[in-house]
Write an enzyme that holds these catalytic residues in place. Structure first.
Site, PDB file in Angstrom:
ATOM      1  N   HIS A 100       5.937  12.767 -34.586  1.00 18.29           N
ATOM      2  CA  HIS A 100       7.391  12.844 -34.371  1.00 18.29           C
ATOM      3  C   HIS A 100       8.113  13.243 -35.655  1.00 18.29           C
ATOM      4  O   HIS A 100       7.585  13.047 -36.759  1.00 18.29           O
ATOM      5  CB  HIS A 100       7.932  11.463 -33.958  1.00 18.29           C
ATOM      6  CG  HIS A 100       7.542  11.017 -32.584  1.00 18.29           C
ATOM      7  ND1 HIS A 100       6.980   9.781 -32.340  1.00 18.29           N
ATOM      8  CD2 HIS A 100       7.660  11.620 -31.379  1.00 18.29           C
ATOM      9  CE1 HIS A 100       6.760   9.651 -31.036  1.00 18.29           C
ATOM     10  NE2 HIS A 100       7.160  10.752 -30.433  1.00 18.29           N
TER      11      HIS A 100
ATOM     12  N   ARG B 284       3.838   7.894 -20.360  1.00 17.72           N
ATOM     13  CA  ARG B 284       4.851   7.020 -20.938  1.00 17.72           C
ATOM     14  C   ARG B 284       6.167   7.032 -20.144  1.00 17.72           C
ATOM     15  O   ARG B 284       7.053   6.231 -20.420  1.00 17.72           O
ATOM     16  CB  ARG B 284       5.106   7.418 -22.399  1.00 17.72           C
ATOM     17  CG  ARG B 284       3.848   7.288 -23.272  1.00 17.72           C
ATOM     18  CD  ARG B 284       4.178   7.156 -24.730  1.00 17.72           C
ATOM     19  NE  ARG B 284       5.094   6.041 -24.956  1.00 17.72           N
ATOM     20  CZ  ARG B 284       5.731   5.828 -26.091  1.00 17.72           C
ATOM     21  NH1 ARG B 284       5.550   6.648 -27.106  1.00 17.72           N
ATOM     22  NH2 ARG B 284       6.555   4.803 -26.219  1.00 17.72           N
TER      23      ARG B 284
ATOM     24  N   CYS C 108       9.394   2.618 -34.457  1.00 20.48           N
ATOM     25  CA  CYS C 108       9.114   2.848 -33.037  1.00 20.48           C
ATOM     26  C   CYS C 108       9.044   1.563 -32.206  1.00 20.48           C
ATOM     27  O   CYS C 108       9.093   1.625 -30.976  1.00 20.48           O
ATOM     28  CB  CYS C 108       7.830   3.642 -32.876  1.00 20.48           C
ATOM     29  SG  CYS C 108       6.417   2.828 -33.530  1.00 20.48           S
TER      30      CYS C 108
ATOM     31  N   GLU D 189      11.157   2.627 -29.029  1.00 20.87           N
ATOM     32  CA  GLU D 189      12.082   3.610 -29.604  1.00 20.87           C
ATOM     33  C   GLU D 189      12.077   4.929 -28.834  1.00 20.87           C
ATOM     34  O   GLU D 189      13.095   5.621 -28.750  1.00 20.87           O
ATOM     35  CB  GLU D 189      11.676   3.911 -31.057  1.00 20.87           C
ATOM     36  CG  GLU D 189      12.478   5.035 -31.663  1.00 20.87           C
ATOM     37  CD  GLU D 189      12.044   5.404 -33.071  1.00 20.87           C
ATOM     38  OE1 GLU D 189      10.850   5.615 -33.305  1.00 20.87           O
ATOM     39  OE2 GLU D 189      12.928   5.485 -33.919  1.00 20.87           O
ATOM     40  N   ASP D 190      10.921   5.279 -28.270  1.00 24.30           N
ATOM     41  CA  ASP D 190      10.800   6.591 -27.646  1.00 24.30           C
ATOM     42  C   ASP D 190      11.515   6.699 -26.310  1.00 24.30           C
ATOM     43  O   ASP D 190      11.696   7.795 -25.782  1.00 24.30           O
ATOM     44  CB  ASP D 190       9.307   6.937 -27.481  1.00 24.30           C
ATOM     45  CG  ASP D 190       8.645   7.100 -28.838  1.00 24.30           C
ATOM     46  OD1 ASP D 190       9.284   7.691 -29.722  1.00 24.30           O
ATOM     47  OD2 ASP D 190       7.520   6.602 -29.016  1.00 24.30           O
TER      48      ASP D 190
HETATM   49  C1  CIR Z   1       2.277   7.670 -28.593  1.00 23.52           C
HETATM   50  O1  CIR Z   1       1.453   8.496 -28.922  1.00 23.52           O
HETATM   51  O2  CIR Z   1       3.225   7.932 -27.851  1.00 23.52           O
HETATM   52  C2  CIR Z   1       2.098   6.250 -29.074  1.00 23.52           C
HETATM   53  N1  CIR Z   1       0.707   5.966 -29.171  1.00 23.52           N
HETATM   54  C3  CIR Z   1       2.775   6.053 -30.418  1.00 23.52           C
HETATM   55  C4  CIR Z   1       4.266   6.228 -30.344  1.00 23.52           C
HETATM   56  C5  CIR Z   1       4.933   5.973 -31.642  1.00 23.52           C
HETATM   57  N2  CIR Z   1       6.332   6.188 -31.507  1.00 23.52           N
HETATM   58  C6  CIR Z   1       7.151   6.416 -32.521  1.00 23.52           C
HETATM   59  O3  CIR Z   1       6.729   6.514 -33.659  1.00 23.52           O
HETATM   60  N3  CIR Z   1       8.428   6.602 -32.250  1.00 23.52           N
END
Ligand code: CIR
Length: 256
Positions: free
Chosen positions: A162, A87, A249, A67-68
């Site tokens: 987030h 990332r 996510c 999702e990110d």
């Molecule tokens: C992070 O810290 O980027 C990952 N461990 C978790 C990301 C979760 N993403 C989201 O909820 N959209």
């Protein structure tokens, strides 16, 4: 309406080295997380999605959290620039996949933006300013989306990773909120369902075909949603939650 696409990505074997912001690092059972992820994708299929799963990348610890990496709209997809440097390489494979369905737009430095900070309610996008998403990310996204008829609002994010850790849309006019992490006043005009105070992490949900998908670990909030007339489906994702992941996510959902 044809089946929505759910774009997902397999786990990295390095998930235990994931980024963490608000949670302490705990031992993480990657095989168990993978089983939970498989159950999650089965749930998406059961709710009517056509699931396309990209392979995980061994060196991209957080790659399962697709999702990110993108914001997918009806006519274009915006490839983000994730706030955590580790990332950023995740976007490559997602962009390659999304190109099949949408023309791509892209954010560039100094912008940083995680899709987890982008909440769409109709034609309005609420963008969380968090440790991951900065003002330049908001401004670039607004420059891309405002000419397409969207309104963008920036909201501060405190106490959680987030914006969508603190609030999610459970229908076109209703939001599920943790009022300690997000000001319900920012969502005036919408129906507001507060999470069960005993379950602060339960505001992150995902709506597919009218059903609200949420983690099994939050029966109190699930009951609140059902009492408000929502159909729900609970999935076990507690191992993925150790990596600070929720249900929204792990997929990008859109019409082909
Ligand atoms: C992070 O810290 O980027 C990952 N461990 C978790 C990301 C979760 N993403 C989201 O909820 N959209």
């Amino acid at each position: 309406m044809p089946a929505p696409i759910a774009l997902t990505r397999g786990l990295s074997t390095a998930l235990e080295r994931c980024e963490l912001t608000c949670l302490p690092r705990q031992p993480l059972d990657v095989a168990r997380a993978a089983r939970q992820h498989a159950a999650y994708t089965r749930a998406l299929a059961r709710l009517g999605c056509q699931v396309h799963q990209l392979p995980g990348h061994p060196e991209l610890a957080d790659c399962v959290f697709v999702e990110d990496t993108a914001v997918v709209l009806d006519d274009v997809a915006v490839i983000t620039r994730p706030g955590a440097a580790s990332r950023r390489p995740e976007t490559r494979a997602v962009a390659r996949a999304l190109r099949r369905w949408r023309p791509l737009l892209e954010l560039g430095p100094p912008a940083t933006l995680d899709g987890g900070d982008v909440l769409r309610m109709g034609q309005t996008f609420y963008v969380g300013l968090s440790t991951r998403s900065n003002r330049a990310g908001f401004t670039q996204l607004r420059e891309l989306l405002a000419p397409r008829g969207y309104t963008l609002r920036a909201l501060a994010v405190h106490h959680c990773l987030h914006l969508k850790t603190a609030v999610s849309a459970v229908s076109g006019d209703t939001v599920l909120i943790n009022p300690d992490w997000c000001d319900p006043g920012d969502f005036r005009g919408y129906h507001i369902i507060p999470v069960d105070p005993a379950e602060p992490w339960s505001a992150n949900t995902l709506v597919v075909g009218g059903t609200v998908l949420l983690p099994e670990a939050f029966p109190g909030t699930r009951q609140r949603l059902e009492d408000a007339g929502f159909r729900t489906l609970a999935v076990p994702v507690d191992e993925l939650a150790k990596a600070e992941g929720g249900v929204s996510c792990c997929s990008l959902i859109f019409q082909a």
